[in-house]
Design a protein around this motif. Structure first.
Motif, PDB file in Angstrom:
ATOM      1  N   UNK A  65       0.820  -1.226   0.000  1.00 57.43           N
ATOM      2  CA  UNK A  65       0.000   0.000   0.000  1.00 57.43           C
ATOM      3  C   UNK A  65       0.849   1.269   0.000  1.00 57.43           C
ATOM      4  N   UNK A  66       2.162   1.126  -0.214  1.00 52.77           N
ATOM      5  CA  UNK A  66       3.029   2.301  -0.081  1.00 52.77           C
ATOM      6  C   UNK A  66       4.263   2.181  -0.973  1.00 52.77           C
ATOM      7  N   UNK A  67       4.127   2.624  -2.223  1.00 57.07           N
ATOM      8  CA  UNK A  67       5.288   2.674  -3.124  1.00 57.07           C
ATOM      9  C   UNK A  67       5.341   4.046  -3.794  1.00 57.07           C
ATOM     10  N   UNK A  68       6.543   4.415  -4.229  1.00 58.50           N
ATOM     11  CA  UNK A  68       6.764   5.670  -4.974  1.00 58.50           C
ATOM     12  C   UNK A  68       7.382   5.302  -6.314  1.00 58.50           C
ATOM     13  N   UNK A 309      -1.559  -4.913  16.624  1.00 54.26           N
ATOM     14  CA  UNK A 309      -1.573  -3.447  16.784  1.00 54.26           C
ATOM     15  C   UNK A 309      -1.179  -2.794  15.458  1.00 54.26           C
ATOM     16  N   UNK A 310      -0.120  -3.333  14.851  1.00 54.96           N
ATOM     17  CA  UNK A 310       0.234  -2.941  13.478  1.00 54.96           C
ATOM     18  C   UNK A 310      -0.460  -3.929  12.551  1.00 54.96           C
ATOM     19  N   UNK A 311      -1.148  -3.389  11.534  1.00 53.06           N
ATOM     20  CA  UNK A 311      -2.014  -4.224  10.703  1.00 53.06           C
ATOM     21  C   UNK A 311      -1.311  -4.893   9.534  1.00 53.06           C
ATOM     22  N   UNK A 312      -0.271  -4.257   9.016  1.00 54.78           N
ATOM     23  CA  UNK A 312       0.252  -4.768   7.741  1.00 54.78           C
ATOM     24  C   UNK A 312       1.702  -4.356   7.491  1.00 54.78           C
ATOM     25  N   UNK A 313       2.264  -5.025   6.493  1.00 53.32           N
ATOM     26  CA  UNK A 313       3.617  -4.742   6.002  1.00 53.32           C
ATOM     27  C   UNK A 313       3.499  -3.994   4.674  1.00 53.32           C
ATOM     28  N   UNK A 314       4.216  -2.891   4.567  1.00 51.62           N
ATOM     29  CA  UNK A 314       4.339  -2.212   3.267  1.00 51.62           C
ATOM     30  C   UNK A 314       5.831  -1.929   3.093  1.00 51.62           C
ATOM     31  N   UNK A 315       6.197  -1.180   2.055  1.00 49.68           N
ATOM     32  CA  UNK A 315       7.644  -1.007   1.875  1.00 49.68           C
ATOM     33  C   UNK A 315       8.124   0.440   1.863  1.00 49.68           C
ATOM     34  N   UNK A 338      14.706   1.475  -2.430  1.00 48.34           N
ATOM     35  CA  UNK A 338      13.735   0.500  -2.950  1.00 48.34           C
ATOM     36  C   UNK A 338      13.407  -0.588  -1.932  1.00 48.34           C
ATOM     37  N   UNK A 339      12.255  -1.227  -2.120  1.00 45.54           N
ATOM     38  CA  UNK A 339      11.858  -2.276  -1.185  1.00 45.54           C
ATOM     39  C   UNK A 339      10.828  -3.247  -1.740  1.00 45.54           C
ATOM     40  N   UNK A 340      10.123  -2.838  -2.805  1.00 43.70           N
ATOM     41  CA  UNK A 340       8.992  -3.664  -3.253  1.00 43.70           C
ATOM     42  C   UNK A 340       9.444  -5.036  -3.766  1.00 43.70           C
TER      43      UNK A 340
END
Ligand code: DOR
Ligand code: ZN
Length: 481
Positions: A65-68, A309-315, A338-340
Motif C-alpha cells: 500500500x506504499x510505493x513511490x 496493533x500494526x495491521x500490515x507490512x508495506x515497503x 527500494x523495497x517492493x
C-alpha cells in the motif's frame, strides 16, 4: 469431453497453499483471471495450461500500500514499468502509488495523466493516491471521481516537498473526506519539530549520517500520530499510519484503536531489520523518512505486528539513483530506498528466524491491506471467485540480494549483500504471468489495472458534522446569527 465441460486457463498443481490460518496441499484452477476451483488434483477441470508447483508455496500476491514509482517526473529514479516489474519480481500483485510525483497528484488533470501512464506501463494492478493538502482542498470530489484508492497527507516534509497542511487545514480536510469513506494515509512526522532541529544541527556543522536521526527523534512521529488520531476521532475520518518506525508510536496507535477510531498502521522491513547501528557502514544509503532508529525498537515493532496493533507490512519503496544516495553531506542525500522487490524474501526470512508462520505473513501482506482498503475478497485472498493474484514462492532457497540485478532502476539499497531464504519464482496477476521462472513476461506490460473501481469501503461514520467548517460558515447559519 463434452462442450459443457469447463476448460480452465491454468491449473497449478503440486504446491502448498497458504491461507491466513492454514497451509494445505491443493491444486488451483484459474479461468478468466479468477480462481475457479481449489481442491484435489483429480477434481480440477481440464486446462489449456498447467504449472507444476511441487515443493513451492502458493500465496496470495502481496498488496503493497506504499510505493513511490516516480512517474511522471523522475525517470532516472524509476517509472511505472520498472517499478511494477520490481513488484512482480517481489511477489507483489497490487501496489498503491504515492502522489509525490512531478506534477504531484492534486487535481483531476494530474490524476488523469498518471492513470494514462500507469495503464500503459503497469505489470501489476495498482491504486493511485491523491495529495490531501491545502492545495487540493477544493478538489476532493474531482479526485474521487477521477479514480483514487485513497488520500495521502504529508504532515512532514519529505521528497517532493509537498507542503504540510496546518492542523486547522487538516481538520477541514478530514471533515471533507470523512463522509466519502476513503482512507487517509498519513506521513506522520511533525514538520515544525524536525525542521527546527535540522536547522540547528546544520548550523553546528553536522553533516554525518546520524545527524538525520538526531533531527527526527521518535517524538516527531508520536506527536503526529496522536494529533492525526484526534482529528480522525473527531471527524470520523478513516486513517492509516504509514511507516511506523518506533516503539513510542504504538501507544497512540493502540489507544486510538481502543477508542474506536478507524485507524490502521503499517511498518516496513527497514524498521524491523535495520537499526542505528547500520548508519556507519551504510551511510546515506540508509537515509529515509522516518529514519531507521535505535535497535531497541525492532522487537516491539515485530511484537506489534504479531499482536495486531500494526495491521500490515508495506515497503515505502522510494528509489533514487546511486549518485543521489552517495553524497557525502547527509542533508543532500535523497531520502528512501527500494523495497517492493525484496520485501517478501526478507520478511519470509525473518518469519522463519523468529518462528512466525507463513499464514501470519499472508495476513500482514495481503489479507489485511485488502480488507482495510475495501478490496477483499477480490484481492488479498485465494478463494473461489477471487482475482487470481498469486505469488508462487520457494521458501527453501538461500540467495544473496544484489542491487545490480534488480528490476528497479535504482541500483542502490541497504538490502545489498543480505542473505534471504525465500524467493518468488512465479507471479500471476489476474490469471496472467507477470513473472515466470524469474523472467519478466513482456506481454504483461500494460496488463495492470487500477483497483479503485472494485473498492467497496464500509459506510462512513461521520462525527460532529454539525460543527464542521462547512456547517458553521453556511449561509443559513450565518443569516440566523
Ligand atoms: O524517505 C522517504 N522517501 N520518505 C518518504 O516519505 C518519501 C520518500 C520518497 O518519495 O522518496
Ligand atoms: Zn513514502
Amino acid at each position: 469431453m463434452t462442450t459443457s465441460e469447463v476448460i480452465a486457463d491454468l491449473v497449478i498443481h503440486g504446491g502448498t497453499i497458504v491461507s491466513p490460518d492454514a497451509e494445505y496441499q491443493a491444486s488451483v484452477a484459474i479461468k478468466d483471471g479468477m480462481i475457479l476451483a481449489i481442491g484435489k488434483r483429480q477434481a480440477m477441470p481440464q486446462a489449456s495450461d498447467y504449472l507444476d508447483a511441487t515443493g513451492l508455496h502458493i500465496l496470495p500476491g502481496a498488496i503493497d500500500v506504499h510505493v513511490h514509482f516516480r512517474d511522471p517526473g523522475y525517470p532516472q529514479k524509476e517509472d511505472f514499468a520498472s517499478g511494477t516489474a520490481a513488484a512482480a519480481f517481489g511477489g507483489v500483485t497490487t501496489v498503491f502509488d504515492m502522489p509525490n510525483t512531478l506534477p504531484a497528484i492534486s487535481d483531476a488533470k494530474s490524476l488523469r495523466e498518471k492513470h494514462e501512464i500507469a495503464s500503459t506501463k503497469a505489470h501489476v494492478d495498482y491504486g493511485l493516491y491523491a495529495v490531501l493538502g491545502e492545495e487540493s482542498l477544493t478538489n476532493i470530489g474531482e479526485l474521487i471521481d477521477g479514480g483514487i484508492i485513497g488520500f495521502k497527507c504529508y504532515m512532514g516534509n519529505t521528497f517532493g516537498r509537498i507542503p504540510s497542511p496546518t492542523t486547522g487545514a487538516m481538520l477541514e480536510l478530514f471533515e471533507i473526506v470523512a463522509p466519502t469513506g476513503k482512507r487517509i494515509s498519513l506521513h506522520a512526522e511533525t514538520n515544525s519539530i524536525m525542521e527546527r532541529r535540522e536547522a540547528r544541527l546544520r548550523r553546528m556543522g553536522r553533516t554525518d549520517p546520524l545527524a538525520h536521526l538526531a533531527a527526527r527523534p521518535a517524538v516527531v512521529a508520536v506527536e503526529a500520530v496522536e494529533r492525526a488520531a484526534t482529528l480522525a476521532e473527531w471527524t470520523g475520518a478513516r486513517i492509516h499510519i504509514l511507516h511506523i518506525s518506533s516503539t513510542a508510536e504504538l501507544r497512540p496507535l493502540a489507544d486510538a484503536k481502543d477508542r474506536g477510531v478507524d485507524i490502521t498502521g503499517e511498518t516496513c522491513p527497514q524498521y524491523l531489520l535495520l537499526s542505528a547501528d547500520d548508519y556507519e557502514a551504510k551511510r546515506g544509503v540508509i537515509r529515509v523518512n522516518p529514519p531507521v532508529r535505535e535497535a531497541e525498537n525492532n522487537d516491539p515493532i515485530w511484537q506489534a505486528l504479531v499482536d495486531g496493533t500494526i495491521d500490515m507490512i508495506a515497503t515505502d519503496h522510494a528509489p533514487h539513483s546511486i549518485e543521489e544516495k552517495t553524497r557525502e553531506d547527509i542533508w543532500t542525500v535523497d531520502c528512501g530506498f527500494p523495497g517492493v522487490e525484496t520485501q517478501m524474501p526478507l520478511m519470509l526470512t525473518e518469519i522463519a528466524r523468529r518462528g512466525a508462520s507463513l499464514s501470519d505473513y499472508v495476513r500482514w501482506s495481503a489479507e489485511s491491506p485488502a480488507k482495510r482498503w475495501g478490496l477483499f475478497p477480490r484481492k488479498g485472498a485465494l478463494m473461489v471467485g477471487s482475482d487470481a493474484d498469486i505469488a508462487i514462492v520457494d521458501t527453501n532457497l538461500t540467495w544473496t540480494i544484489d542491487d545490480a540485478l534488480t528490476q528497479s532502476t535504482a541500483r542502490i539499497s541497504p538490502w545489498h549483500g543480505m542473505e534471504a531464504t525465500a524467493l518468488p519464482i512465479h507471479t500471476i496477476v489476474r490469471g496472467k504471468f507477470a513473472m515466470k521462472d524469474r523472467k519478466l513476461q513482456e506481454d504483461a506490460r500494460g496488463w495492470g489495472r487500477s483497483v479503485h473501481d472494485i473498492q467497496v469501503m464500509p459506510p462512513a461514520e461521520v462525527r460532529n458534522s454539525d460543527q464542521t467548517m462547512e456547517a458553521v460558515t453556511s449561509a443559513r447559519r450565518s443569516a440566523t446569527t
